[in-house]
Design an enzyme around this catalytic site. Sequence first.
Site, PDB file in Angstrom:
ATOM      1  CB  SER A 212      -0.872   0.002   1.257  1.00 51.89           C
ATOM      2  OG  SER A 212      -1.425   1.292   1.468  1.00 51.89           O
TER       3      SER A 212
ATOM      4  CE1 TYR B  31      -4.231  -2.674   4.656  1.00 52.58           C
ATOM      5  CE2 TYR B  31      -3.439  -0.419   4.420  1.00 52.58           C
ATOM      6  CZ  TYR B  31      -3.879  -1.597   3.852  1.00 52.58           C
ATOM      7  OH  TYR B  31      -3.965  -1.715   2.477  1.00 52.58           O
TER       8      TYR B  31
HETATM    9  P1  NAP Z   1     -11.434  -5.979  -1.306  1.00 49.89           P
HETATM   10  O1  NAP Z   1     -12.188  -5.449  -2.460  1.00 49.89           O
HETATM   11  O2  NAP Z   1     -11.803  -5.560   0.066  1.00 49.89           O
HETATM   12  O3  NAP Z   1     -11.451  -7.577  -1.398  1.00 49.89           O
HETATM   13  C1  NAP Z   1     -10.800  -8.317  -0.428  1.00 49.89           C
HETATM   14  C2  NAP Z   1     -10.570  -9.713  -0.956  1.00 49.89           C
HETATM   15  O4  NAP Z   1      -9.767 -10.428  -0.017  1.00 49.89           O
HETATM   16  C3  NAP Z   1     -11.841 -10.491  -1.121  1.00 49.89           C
HETATM   17  O5  NAP Z   1     -11.650 -11.413  -2.173  1.00 49.89           O
HETATM   18  C4  NAP Z   1     -11.968 -11.214   0.221  1.00 49.89           C
HETATM   19  O6  NAP Z   1     -12.714 -12.423   0.120  1.00 49.89           O
HETATM   20  C5  NAP Z   1     -10.507 -11.496   0.520  1.00 49.89           C
HETATM   21  N1  NAP Z   1     -10.232 -11.544   1.947  1.00 49.89           N
HETATM   22  C6  NAP Z   1     -10.353 -10.531   2.843  1.00 49.89           C
HETATM   23  N2  NAP Z   1     -10.019 -10.963   4.074  1.00 49.89           N
HETATM   24  C7  NAP Z   1      -9.690 -12.271   3.932  1.00 49.89           C
HETATM   25  C8  NAP Z   1      -9.290 -13.283   4.841  1.00 49.89           C
HETATM   26  N3  NAP Z   1      -9.173 -13.057   6.158  1.00 49.89           N
HETATM   27  N4  NAP Z   1      -9.045 -14.516   4.355  1.00 49.89           N
HETATM   28  C9  NAP Z   1      -9.174 -14.775   3.032  1.00 49.89           C
HETATM   29  N5  NAP Z   1      -9.554 -13.869   2.133  1.00 49.89           N
HETATM   30  C10 NAP Z   1      -9.818 -12.631   2.580  1.00 49.89           C
HETATM   31  O7  NAP Z   1      -9.858  -5.712  -1.465  1.00 49.89           O
HETATM   32  P2  NAP Z   1      -9.087  -4.553  -2.278  1.00 49.89           P
HETATM   33  O8  NAP Z   1      -9.513  -3.222  -1.764  1.00 49.89           O
HETATM   34  O9  NAP Z   1      -9.150  -4.854  -3.718  1.00 49.89           O
HETATM   35  O10 NAP Z   1      -7.598  -4.773  -1.733  1.00 49.89           O
HETATM   36  C11 NAP Z   1      -6.756  -5.773  -2.268  1.00 49.89           C
HETATM   37  C12 NAP Z   1      -5.347  -5.557  -1.716  1.00 49.89           C
HETATM   38  O11 NAP Z   1      -4.891  -4.250  -2.077  1.00 49.89           O
HETATM   39  C13 NAP Z   1      -5.258  -5.640  -0.193  1.00 49.89           C
HETATM   40  O12 NAP Z   1      -4.043  -6.263   0.172  1.00 49.89           O
HETATM   41  C14 NAP Z   1      -5.239  -4.174   0.251  1.00 49.89           C
HETATM   42  O13 NAP Z   1      -4.564  -3.991   1.470  1.00 49.89           O
HETATM   43  C15 NAP Z   1      -4.474  -3.548  -0.921  1.00 49.89           C
HETATM   44  N6  NAP Z   1      -4.775  -2.111  -1.075  1.00 49.89           N
HETATM   45  C16 NAP Z   1      -6.015  -1.699  -1.422  1.00 49.89           C
HETATM   46  C17 NAP Z   1      -6.269  -0.341  -1.570  1.00 49.89           C
HETATM   47  C18 NAP Z   1      -7.631   0.187  -1.956  1.00 49.89           C
HETATM   48  O14 NAP Z   1      -7.832   1.421  -1.903  1.00 49.89           O
HETATM   49  N7  NAP Z   1      -8.572  -0.658  -2.361  1.00 49.89           N
HETATM   50  C19 NAP Z   1      -5.240   0.582  -1.349  1.00 49.89           C
HETATM   51  C20 NAP Z   1      -3.967   0.119  -1.010  1.00 49.89           C
HETATM   52  C21 NAP Z   1      -3.745  -1.232  -0.878  1.00 49.89           C
HETATM   53  P3  NAP Z   1     -14.346 -12.449   0.343  1.00 49.89           P
HETATM   54  O15 NAP Z   1     -14.941 -11.829  -0.898  1.00 49.89           O
HETATM   55  O16 NAP Z   1     -14.699 -13.875   0.488  1.00 49.89           O
HETATM   56  O17 NAP Z   1     -14.624 -11.628   1.562  1.00 49.89           O
END
Ligand code: NAP
Length: 255
Positions: free
Chosen positions: A149, A162
């Site tokens: 991130s 986080y």
């Molecule tokens: P998201 O839309 O919230 O989706 C999360 C995904 O991870 C879902 O497939 C969820 O499965 C799975 N997941 C969550 N907790 C889990 C657990 N305990 N065990 C197994 N699977 C789990 O995620 P996102 O926002 O695209 O983020 C993806 C990555 O990018 C993460 O590492 C996040 O920290 C990083 N990131 C995101 C952002 C942002 O703004 N979105 C910014 C910086 C970094 P289910 O559908 O079954 O719940």
Amino acid sequence: MSRLTGKTALVTGSSRGIGRATAIRLGREGALVAVHYAANTAAAEETVALIEKDGGQAFAVQAELGVPGDVHTLSLGLEQQLKDRTGETTLDILVNNAGETTATGIPFEEVTGAVFDRFFAVNARAPFFLVQRALAHLPAGGRIINISSGLTRVANPDQIPYAMTKGAIEQLTLHLARLLAPRGITVNTVAPGITDNGGPVFDIPEVVKHMASLSAFDRVGQTGDVADVITFLATDEARWITGAFLDATGGTLLG
Ligand code: NAP
């Protein structure tokens, strides 16, 4: 021939968000994709269906990360389904994407031990042991891509646990890159900035306006913006990049 024909890939947390967009792109490039998820079976099946609609191959694998036995459960499901489809358990591409996040954060004084431990169990411990387990299945030319991130470069006192876990996964990248280079495996970090993952906060125009203003391009990221960077790292074109931190924040870190 697409760039990943004949390859296999696991994208953790690919039922939704950045993981889904990544799984779709890897599938389009010809990889057989394991769509991992925690609980949202319908969303995972939808990701699989979207890949198949594009002419790709995918299957879903369920395992909650951050609980005892998590990596074993995921790996058993993955290895069994790879064997059924390919006759072996080779895994060419591992994307450690699943993450425990909080949209609004938690004030430092209010962070409990349980909250702290949960962040580390999902975001740092699970990827560590997932890679350890996958090592036996990763061939020369293999790829490990860890999702961090932009918060490891910008202070936000409401996101300390986080951000600490993302610092940890960047360390995993650095040291594994050295360990695995002799085997021809690259290990890299991709750091997204604020990326519209379909969460409720992205439906609030004034919040989106503020979030957009943090990027040099004055918009929030789309999942495809990040997934394209991850997909590039998975291809042979990225063979000379290892141990790198790729800023996929849309210029948020430029200040
Ligand atoms: P998201 O839309 O919230 O989706 C999360 C995904 O991870 C879902 O497939 C969820 O499965 C799975 N997941 C969550 N907790 C889990 C657990 N305990 N065990 C197994 N699977 C789990 O995620 P996102 O926002 O695209 O983020 C993806 C990555 O990018 C993460 O590492 C996040 O920290 C990083 N990131 C995101 C952002 C942002 O703004 N979105 C910014 C910086 C970094 P289910 O559908 O079954 O719940």
